[in-house]
Design an enzyme around this catalytic site. Sequence first.
Site, PDB file in Angstrom:
ATOM      1  N   GLU A  37       0.850  -1.187   0.000  1.00 33.60           N
ATOM      2  CA  GLU A  37       0.000   0.000   0.000  1.00 33.60           C
ATOM      3  C   GLU A  37       0.886   1.237   0.000  1.00 33.60           C
ATOM      4  O   GLU A  37       1.828   1.335   0.776  1.00 33.60           O
ATOM      5  CB  GLU A  37      -0.922   0.002   1.214  1.00 33.60           C
ATOM      6  N   GLY A  42      -6.019   1.100   4.760  1.00 34.15           N
ATOM      7  CA  GLY A  42      -7.459   0.901   4.728  1.00 34.15           C
ATOM      8  C   GLY A  42      -8.087   1.302   3.413  1.00 34.15           C
ATOM      9  O   GLY A  42      -9.239   0.985   3.155  1.00 34.15           O
ATOM     10  N   GLY A  43      -7.343   2.044   2.566  1.00 32.35           N
ATOM     11  CA  GLY A  43      -7.847   2.404   1.251  1.00 32.35           C
ATOM     12  C   GLY A  43      -8.474   3.781   1.186  1.00 32.35           C
ATOM     13  O   GLY A  43      -8.629   4.483   2.191  1.00 32.35           O
ATOM     14  N   CYS A  45     -11.574   4.769   0.527  1.00 33.69           N
ATOM     15  CA  CYS A  45     -12.884   4.932   1.161  1.00 33.69           C
ATOM     16  C   CYS A  45     -12.750   5.408   2.600  1.00 33.69           C
ATOM     17  O   CYS A  45     -13.380   6.377   3.013  1.00 33.69           O
ATOM     18  CB  CYS A  45     -13.661   3.615   1.106  1.00 33.69           C
ATOM     19  N   HIS A 444     -45.137  -0.122  11.355  1.00 32.84           N
ATOM     20  CA  HIS A 444     -45.632   1.257  11.333  1.00 32.84           C
ATOM     21  C   HIS A 444     -45.210   1.950  12.627  1.00 32.84           C
ATOM     22  O   HIS A 444     -45.302   1.355  13.710  1.00 32.84           O
ATOM     23  CB  HIS A 444     -47.164   1.252  11.228  1.00 32.84           C
TER      24      HIS A 444
END
Length: 461
Positions: A37, A42-43, A45, A444
């Site tokens: 990396e 973690g990239g 995103c 609901h």
Amino acid sequence: MNARVEDFDLLVVGGGKAGKTLAMDHARSGRRVAMVERAMIGGTCINVACIPTKALVTSARAVRTLERGRSLGLVVDDDVPVDVDLLRQHKTGVVDGMVAANLQQFLGSGMDFVLGEALFVAERTVEVALADGGTRVLRGAETVVNTGTRPRVPDIPGLAEAGVLTSETLLELQTLPARMTIIGAGPIGLEFADMFAAFGTEVTLVAPAQRVLPREDPEMARAVHGMLQAGGVTLLLGREVRSVSRDGGEFTLRLSDGTVLTSDAVLVAAGRTPVTEDLGLDRAGVATTAEGFVAVDEYLATTAPNTWAAGDVAGSPQFTHASLDDYRILKTNLAGGRRSTRDRLIPRTTFLSFDLAHVGLTEEEARAAGRQVRIARLPVAAIPRARAGRDTGGLWKAVVDAGTDRILGATLLGDSAGETITTIQLAMLADLPYTSLRDMIITHPTMTEGLNLLFATLSED
């Protein structure tokens, strides 16, 4: 290449969602795995995209809630103060926590996590300039390219020299600009436009497109346009930026129609470009497309043997959830399977002060494909939960095949639309008729209960 070549069962270049998940999965199973990396643990995103922006979207939505506090029975100041230091602390805290968790998972999986710059020097082989100095040469029996994309800066005179912001550098702003001009009418531009308008910035959005979100349903795009305007965003569409200049802290933009804009900050949100140009892919026998993406087949295989690509860099839809599905495809295919990217039903959501969520075909796409369709529409104001929360802006729309009653697609605009769209997606995957959602007993009052009402409108045709 003087360093000793280190061999691995799997080499992953780039730690985005697909790559890091595959690397950890293989390492935990006992295989020898290396993942390289460049910088973002973690990239994209986690570091500069989905997570930090959604952290700030949460803050923007909180501002909007406080602004309508009196209608909810709260006593609030007319002026909602926004502290940029606290915003940054909030965003950084979320990101730092996820980065730390990712690093712990990487190391705990047993993979060899390598922080550095990778350059292909041969098939399935990279030379890595290590972040802390030195060099390693890594070779994988199987190799995956997962290097992602970076913000695209269009070739507008003066733009690059003016020091404008991108979606990544904007996240480090030290002050909130009084005036901001955003170039681009796609999801990234709109998310930041709506966000900064909520924070009190005077926002002007400029784009050559005739409408916002050109890939979305035109009717729904018009609804988004109206909601952005109501939130304080000025939209100048159908106009190109001819030049950008800067004098001290003030930017000047000249538009194709003669309009001259002045601004304290300029954000370029004109799409993203693949990170491939400095990888040496030609030495690895990996071809790229005219746009620079790694060329892959439907199984995510590249033109080189035992070499794959995944995520944004492979031309997959630029969503983390699509990248995660790329991981599933690679996991299967590396084990000898034949899982394909064809006919995937991939939803998308643009996160503004409200959600714009979509899955399947738009009305325009369905009609262009020759389908006979019925259209269900429901104003969000008709949903009891929306009325209870006084958050009634928006419109829901679904496209149904007239002959089979199957749902072809849906676009939902309004509160919690990104959550509700999953129910429609599941019905589509299960090949259920729209009547299943019309008649399903749903709690609901919830926003998802609106699906009963949405599809009941077809019975009124």
